[in-house]
Scaffold this motif. Structure first.
Motif, PDB file in Angstrom:
ATOM      1  N   LYS A  23       0.843  -1.194   0.000  1.00 17.37           N
ATOM      2  CA  LYS A  23       0.000   0.000   0.000  1.00 17.37           C
ATOM      3  C   LYS A  23       0.887   1.256   0.000  1.00 17.37           C
ATOM      4  CE  LYS A  23      -4.390  -1.499   2.095  1.00 17.37           C
ATOM      5  NZ  LYS A  23      -4.488  -2.656   1.253  1.00 17.37           N
ATOM      6  N   ARG A  24       0.417   2.303  -0.672  1.00 17.47           N
ATOM      7  CA  ARG A  24       1.169   3.562  -0.785  1.00 17.47           C
ATOM      8  C   ARG A  24       0.705   4.502   0.330  1.00 17.47           C
ATOM      9  NH1 ARG A  24      -0.508   2.068  -5.728  1.00 17.47           N
ATOM     10  NH2 ARG A  24      -2.137   3.675  -5.832  1.00 17.47           N
ATOM     11  N   LEU A  25       1.517   4.604   1.370  1.00 17.26           N
ATOM     12  CA  LEU A  25       1.130   5.252   2.628  1.00 17.26           C
ATOM     13  C   LEU A  25       1.727   6.650   2.759  1.00 17.26           C
ATOM     14  CD1 LEU A  25      -0.174   4.763   5.533  1.00 17.26           C
ATOM     15  CD2 LEU A  25       2.153   4.145   6.244  1.00 17.26           C
ATOM     16  N   ARG A  26       0.870   7.621   3.068  1.00 22.35           N
ATOM     17  CA  ARG A  26       1.376   8.951   3.437  1.00 22.35           C
ATOM     18  C   ARG A  26       1.633   8.973   4.937  1.00 22.35           C
ATOM     19  NH1 ARG A  26      -0.357  13.257   7.240  1.00 22.35           N
ATOM     20  NH2 ARG A  26       1.004  14.997   6.702  1.00 22.35           N
ATOM     21  N   ILE A  27       2.851   9.362   5.294  1.00 20.52           N
ATOM     22  CA  ILE A  27       3.185   9.590   6.696  1.00 20.52           C
ATOM     23  C   ILE A  27       3.827  10.983   6.804  1.00 20.52           C
ATOM     24  CG2 ILE A  27       3.237   7.243   7.577  1.00 20.52           C
ATOM     25  CD1 ILE A  27       6.206   9.077   6.081  1.00 20.52           C
ATOM     26  N   TYR A  28       4.274  11.347   7.999  1.00 23.40           N
ATOM     27  CA  TYR A  28       4.602  12.759   8.236  1.00 23.40           C
ATOM     28  C   TYR A  28       5.921  12.988   8.959  1.00 23.40           C
ATOM     29  CZ  TYR A  28       2.326  11.104  12.473  1.00 23.40           C
ATOM     30  OH  TYR A  28       1.969  10.345  13.568  1.00 23.40           O
ATOM     31  N   PHE A  88       1.003  18.122   5.262  1.00 18.93           N
ATOM     32  CA  PHE A  88      -0.446  18.029   5.472  1.00 18.93           C
ATOM     33  C   PHE A  88      -1.227  18.584   4.285  1.00 18.93           C
ATOM     34  CE2 PHE A  88      -4.074  20.650   6.775  1.00 18.93           C
ATOM     35  CZ  PHE A  88      -4.896  19.726   7.368  1.00 18.93           C
ATOM     36  N   ALA A  89      -0.838  19.762   3.796  1.00 18.41           N
ATOM     37  CA  ALA A  89      -1.620  20.448   2.766  1.00 18.41           C
ATOM     38  C   ALA A  89      -1.608  19.721   1.420  1.00 18.41           C
ATOM     39  CB  ALA A  89      -1.112  21.879   2.591  1.00 18.41           C
ATOM     40  N   GLU A  90      -0.659  18.798   1.214  1.00 18.26           N
ATOM     41  CA  GLU A  90      -0.543  18.121  -0.071  1.00 18.26           C
ATOM     42  C   GLU A  90      -1.287  16.789  -0.138  1.00 18.26           C
ATOM     43  OE1 GLU A  90       3.536  17.803  -1.285  1.00 18.26           O
ATOM     44  OE2 GLU A  90       3.968  19.907  -0.841  1.00 18.26           O
ATOM     45  N   VAL A  91      -1.946  16.417   0.981  1.00 15.01           N
ATOM     46  CA  VAL A  91      -2.591  15.105   1.032  1.00 15.01           C
ATOM     47  C   VAL A  91      -3.698  14.944  -0.016  1.00 15.01           C
ATOM     48  CG1 VAL A  91      -4.051  13.606   2.469  1.00 15.01           C
ATOM     49  CG2 VAL A  91      -1.954  14.592   3.410  1.00 15.01           C
ATOM     50  N   PRO A  92      -4.644  15.890  -0.144  1.00 13.01           N
ATOM     51  CA  PRO A  92      -5.708  15.687  -1.143  1.00 13.01           C
ATOM     52  C   PRO A  92      -5.173  15.511  -2.565  1.00 13.01           C
ATOM     53  CG  PRO A  92      -6.324  17.410   0.399  1.00 13.01           C
ATOM     54  CD  PRO A  92      -4.878  17.099   0.655  1.00 13.01           C
ATOM     55  N   THR A 131      -3.719  12.185  -7.487  1.00 12.57           N
ATOM     56  CA  THR A 131      -2.736  11.785  -8.501  1.00 12.57           C
ATOM     57  C   THR A 131      -2.287  10.337  -8.357  1.00 12.57           C
ATOM     58  OG1 THR A 131      -0.894  12.573  -7.132  1.00 12.57           O
ATOM     59  CG2 THR A 131      -1.862  14.144  -8.696  1.00 12.57           C
ATOM     60  N   GLY A 132      -2.756   9.651  -7.296  1.00 13.90           N
ATOM     61  CA  GLY A 132      -2.371   8.258  -7.098  1.00 13.90           C
ATOM     62  C   GLY A 132      -1.033   8.070  -6.414  1.00 13.90           C
ATOM     63  N   LEU A 133      -0.440   9.161  -5.915  1.00 12.27           N
ATOM     64  CA  LEU A 133       0.829   9.042  -5.200  1.00 12.27           C
ATOM     65  C   LEU A 133       0.656   8.236  -3.917  1.00 12.27           C
ATOM     66  CD1 LEU A 133       3.838   9.845  -4.923  1.00 12.27           C
ATOM     67  CD2 LEU A 133       3.075  11.961  -3.800  1.00 12.27           C
ATOM     68  N   ILE A 134      -0.512   8.366  -3.288  1.00 14.58           N
ATOM     69  CA  ILE A 134      -0.813   7.605  -2.075  1.00 14.58           C
ATOM     70  C   ILE A 134      -2.199   6.977  -2.216  1.00 14.58           C
ATOM     71  CG2 ILE A 134       0.620   9.043  -0.583  1.00 14.58           C
ATOM     72  CD1 ILE A 134      -1.963  10.425   0.371  1.00 14.58           C
ATOM     73  N   ASP A 135      -2.421   5.915  -1.454  1.00 18.58           N
ATOM     74  CA  ASP A 135      -3.764   5.334  -1.373  1.00 18.58           C
ATOM     75  C   ASP A 135      -4.157   5.057   0.080  1.00 18.58           C
ATOM     76  OD1 ASP A 135      -2.398   2.991  -0.669  1.00 18.58           O
ATOM     77  OD2 ASP A 135      -2.583   2.114  -2.656  1.00 18.58           O
ATOM     78  N   ALA A 192     -10.861  12.897   4.593  1.00 16.78           N
ATOM     79  CA  ALA A 192     -10.338  11.611   4.126  1.00 16.78           C
ATOM     80  C   ALA A 192     -11.406  10.752   3.463  1.00 16.78           C
ATOM     81  CB  ALA A 192      -9.706  10.852   5.294  1.00 16.78           C
ATOM     82  N   TRP A 193     -12.680  10.921   3.852  1.00 18.85           N
ATOM     83  CA  TRP A 193     -13.749  10.101   3.299  1.00 18.85           C
ATOM     84  C   TRP A 193     -13.945  10.321   1.798  1.00 18.85           C
ATOM     85  CZ3 TRP A 193     -14.355  13.421   7.482  1.00 18.85           C
ATOM     86  CH2 TRP A 193     -14.803  14.708   7.176  1.00 18.85           C
ATOM     87  N   ASP A 194     -13.362  11.397   1.273  1.00 15.72           N
ATOM     88  CA  ASP A 194     -13.408  11.590  -0.177  1.00 15.72           C
ATOM     89  C   ASP A 194     -12.502  10.600  -0.904  1.00 15.72           C
ATOM     90  OD1 ASP A 194     -15.164  13.708   0.073  1.00 15.72           O
ATOM     91  OD2 ASP A 194     -13.610  15.255  -0.015  1.00 15.72           O
ATOM     92  N   ASN A 195     -11.564   9.991  -0.173  1.00 15.80           N
ATOM     93  CA  ASN A 195     -10.548   9.155  -0.819  1.00 15.80           C
ATOM     94  C   ASN A 195     -10.437   7.745  -0.266  1.00 15.80           C
ATOM     95  OD1 ASN A 195      -9.172  11.244  -2.622  1.00 15.80           O
ATOM     96  ND2 ASN A 195      -9.073  12.264  -0.635  1.00 15.80           N
ATOM     97  N   VAL A 196     -10.851   7.529   0.973  1.00 15.51           N
ATOM     98  CA  VAL A 196     -10.745   6.202   1.586  1.00 15.51           C
ATOM     99  C   VAL A 196     -12.040   5.875   2.325  1.00 15.51           C
ATOM    100  CG1 VAL A 196      -8.221   6.229   1.824  1.00 15.51           C
ATOM    101  CG2 VAL A 196      -9.646   7.180   3.644  1.00 15.51           C
ATOM    102  N   LYS A 197     -12.225   4.598   2.617  1.00 18.47           N
ATOM    103  CA  LYS A 197     -13.465   4.163   3.275  1.00 18.47           C
ATOM    104  C   LYS A 197     -13.245   3.646   4.692  1.00 18.47           C
ATOM    105  CE  LYS A 197     -17.476   1.096   2.621  1.00 18.47           C
ATOM    106  NZ  LYS A 197     -18.418   2.181   2.944  1.00 18.47           N
ATOM    107  N   TYR A 198     -12.023   3.194   5.023  1.00 17.13           N
ATOM    108  CA  TYR A 198     -11.792   2.497   6.287  1.00 17.13           C
ATOM    109  C   TYR A 198     -10.798   3.250   7.171  1.00 17.13           C
ATOM    110  CZ  TYR A 198     -14.023  -1.285   3.738  1.00 17.13           C
ATOM    111  OH  TYR A 198     -14.914  -2.029   3.005  1.00 17.13           O
TER     112      TYR A 198
END
Length: 312
Positions: free
Chosen positions: A144-149, A169-173, A178-182, A196-202
């Motif tokens: 999985k392509r994970l955004r961390i900080y 933080f500001a670049e997450v959406p 662009t598919g850089l993260i999922d 986050a609900w615009d992009n993930v469900k869980y």
């Protein structure tokens, strides 16, 4: 000493809806009221003046007089900045407060060398994983392509099998678009701030971390204030720390409810994932000690001693 009607400019990367910003707004209100208007603070939230990761430098150089920073961003400067980012180092708010108490004298020393002063510390709520598909075991993290900080969460993500990427933080959406993260590893608060609900469900809550934000001021600007104004700022900052921890607790509960209200499926991490997170934490603490000098290691030992004495 500063004369009447001094105005400071302050920056934070978080929106008005964030409890961090709300806490700062109350701090400003108290300072302005108690100073009789002699010190005013112009807060610029949500990256509108200075990008979040550039705030520390802007305060240090006097471009602005105050700002809110996230400790983990500055791990390349000193190992102490990432200590609270190690998995399970402070798994609840009591431990997070004890760790803050152990770290504060050290931060006072190193910040002072760079014309900075910390006046407030606030812990983030516990963390969790946001994913597009459900997670039942550590095997589900693989690929999985994970955004961390932060660097510690980068290491944690890699050890768990993610393809981890550090992003502001500001670049997450945009990164989702662009598919850089999922997927994300962060708090429920950030999940709301980024919708986050615009992009993930869980959302799978793990606890794991209570990283801290820090409100800093330019020390030269602080010392130009009259003595009574300095005291007002420091005392209001202490209140903001205690209030911020309380707001964080409340936000942790409320934000998880908000995720559910926006259609996300929320769960607690199963034992298999908590066990692996614990093993990652022990490994990372041992690695942290190798990067730390004796003074830094003593801060960790002092904290572990406080933790043991409290029975945590």
């Amino acid at each position: 000493m500063a004369g009447a009607n001094t105005t400071w400019t302050m920056a934070t990367g978080y929106p008005e809806s964030s409890f961090f910003t709300q806490n700062i707004r109350q701090f400003i209100s108290e300072v302005e009221k108690e100073s009789g208007g002699r010190l005013k603070i112009d807060l610029r939230p949500n990256d509108t003046l200075i990008k979040h990761d550039a705030i520390k430098r802007a305060v240090q150089t006097g471009q602005i007089q105050a700002g809110e920073v996230r400790l983990g961003v500055y791990g390349n400067e000193d190992p102490m900045y990432v200590l609270d980012g190690l998995p399970n180092i402070a798994g609840n708010y009591e431990e997070a407060w004890q760790l803050m108490q152990a770290q504060a004298p050290y931060f006072e020393k190193i910040l002072g060398r760079h014309n900075l002063r910390a006046i407030t510390y606030v812990a983030w709520p516990g963390q969790g994983f946001y994913t597009k598909t459900p997670v039942a075991s550590p095997a589900d993290f693989k690929g999985k392509r994970l955004r961390i900080y932060s660097q510690p969460t980068l290491k944690m993500g890699q050890m768990l099998g993610f393809q981890a990427t550090i992003l502001p933080f500001a670049e997450v959406p945009q990164a989702f678009a662009t598919g850089l993260i999922d997927s994300l590893f962060t708090s429920a608060q950030t999940g709301i701030d980024t919708q986050a609900w615009d992009n993930v469900k869980y959302f799978m809550y793990t606890g794991t971390l209570h990283n801290k934000n820090m409100v800093i001021v330019n020390d030269r600007a602080f010392k130009r204030l009259d003595d009574d104004l300095q005291k007002i700022v420091l005392v209001a900052g202490e209140r903001a720390s205690r209030r911020g921890f309380d707001m964080s607790r409340k936000a942790g509960d409320e934000t998880i409810a908000t995720l559910r209200a926006n259609g996300m499926e929320v769960s607690e991490a199963p034992d298999s994932i908590q066990k692996q997170l614990g093993e990652v934490g022990e490994t990372m603490m041992a690695e942290w000690r190798k990067t730390a000098n004796p003074e830094q290691q003593k801060v960790l030992d002092d904290y572990l001693g406080m933790k043991k004495q409290a029975g945590n």
